[in-house]
Enzyme design. Structure first.
Site, mmCIF file in Angstrom:
data_model
loop_
_atom_site.group_PDB
_atom_site.id
_atom_site.type_symbol
_atom_site.label_atom_id
_atom_site.label_comp_id
_atom_site.label_asym_id
_atom_site.label_seq_id
_atom_site.Cartn_x
_atom_site.Cartn_y
_atom_site.Cartn_z
ATOM 1 N N HIS A 90 20.688 26.836 -12.128
ATOM 2 C CA HIS A 90 21.346 27.993 -12.720
ATOM 3 C C HIS A 90 20.615 29.309 -12.431
ATOM 4 C CE1 HIS A 90 24.054 25.346 -14.791
ATOM 5 N NE2 HIS A 90 23.073 24.736 -15.420
ATOM 6 N N THR B 37 -4.326 -4.910 0.900
ATOM 7 C CA THR B 37 -3.642 -3.626 1.069
ATOM 8 C C THR B 37 -4.469 -2.686 1.951
ATOM 9 O OG1 THR B 37 -4.573 -2.663 -0.955
ATOM 10 C CG2 THR B 37 -2.507 -3.889 -1.148
ATOM 11 N N LYS C 223 0.850 -1.189 0.000
ATOM 12 C CA LYS C 223 0.000 0.000 0.000
ATOM 13 C C LYS C 223 0.886 1.239 0.000
ATOM 14 C CE LYS C 223 -4.458 1.208 0.403
ATOM 15 N NZ LYS C 223 -5.504 0.673 -0.496
#
Length: 297
Positions: free
Chosen positions: A257, A61, A15
């Protein structure tokens, strides 16, 4: 032609995205909180659910999700690593047909609101300066393994950084620069060789502090960085020296950057005072450092 035989290389299920907020009421008004996102992965001894559609060994689950909630209620939840170890132990102790458990936990970066330098009793503010995570795995019959880490720690310094002496070929357009703005978003993952007497919270704080210290240098003077690579190595080396329980460490640091905006057309000289952030593309630098040499494949 004889029928082909195929072999199952690995199985696992679980899960993900189990989110919870635990409120620890130390008194009527003074509270502490932990907000977690947990993922569970189980490996069962049998593969009959895959091979034959036999679900008799499958721990749903949804049951795993409910287990996380129940264990979070009962556990002190002082650190995510300790909670991960506890969840692994529960599944191995309770379900004898589970061969291995892996727990992934992300902790939301809540901090106590401060008013006049005093921490509020029960008000908190989300400070997304760094995300703490861990990965805990336990194979039946073996010792558990714990990885801690942090991600999304964005740091920047406006000077004391450069990039010179690099290889140049027919496609090189990047100029050498001895002084630049250096920004990165740190990902760091470390594993523990030993769990005896480890204070996971103290280790996490020290890892964060050491990376910031080695990136920044002394408060009044700073310290020059010749490259992202060198700064990363210095930080990893410091961490292994200062935390003996850590066996190896890996870091990823993109070069985020900030480019000088050309204002010549306006008659304005801009000497790295107005910079333009550029998210993409960016450099990506990674390295791992360990106490023992790793076998090469």
């Amino acid at each position: 032609m004889a029928p082909q035989t195929f072999f199952t290389n690995f199985t696992g299920y679980g899960k993900t995205g189990v989110r919870l907020l635990k409120i620890k009421r130390r008194s009527t008004l003074y509270h502490e909180i932990k907000e977690l996102e947990v993922a569970v992965e189980l490996k069962l001894r049998s593969k009959k659910d895959y091979l034959n559609g036999d679900n008799s060994d499958v721990i749903p689950t949804d049951t795993q999700k409910n287990t996380i909630y129940a264990l979070a209620k009962k556990h002190p939840l002082d650190s995510i690593e300790e909670f991960g170890l506890h969840v692994c132990k529960y599944f191995l102790d309770t379900h004898k047909h589970v061969d291995a458990v892996v727990i992934y936990i992300n902790e939301a970066p809540w901090q106590r609101v401060k008013q006049g330098g005093i921490g509020h009793a029960h008000a908190f503010i989300m400070t997304p300066d760094v995300q703490r995570f861990c990965e805990v795995s336990h194979v039946r019959g073996d010792e558990p393994k714990v990885f801690g880490g942090l991600r999304d720690m964005k740091v920047l310094k406006t000077t004391q950084s450069g990039f010179t002496g690099f290889l140049k070929d027919q496609y090189t357009s990047l100029p050498e620069v001895g002084d630049r703005c250096f920004c990165t978003v740190v990902y760091c993952k470390y594993n523990f060789d030993s769990l005896a007497g480890v204070d996971f919270n103290a280790v996490h704080k020290l890892v964060k502090d050491v990376i910031i210290e080695d990136f920044s240098g002394p408060a009044k003077t700073g310290e020059y960085s010749a490259s992202v690579q060198n700064t990363m190595y210095i930080a990893e080396n410091s961490l292994l020296e200062k935390i003996p329980q850590i066996g190896n460490i890996e870091m990823v640091m993109p070069n985020v950057h900030y480019f000088n905006v050309n204002m010549d057309a306006f008659g304005i000289k801009n000497d790295n005072e107005i910079l333009m952030p550029v998210d993409k593309p960016s450099g990506i630098i990674k390295a791992g450092l360990s106490r023992q040499p790793k076998a090469r494949l």
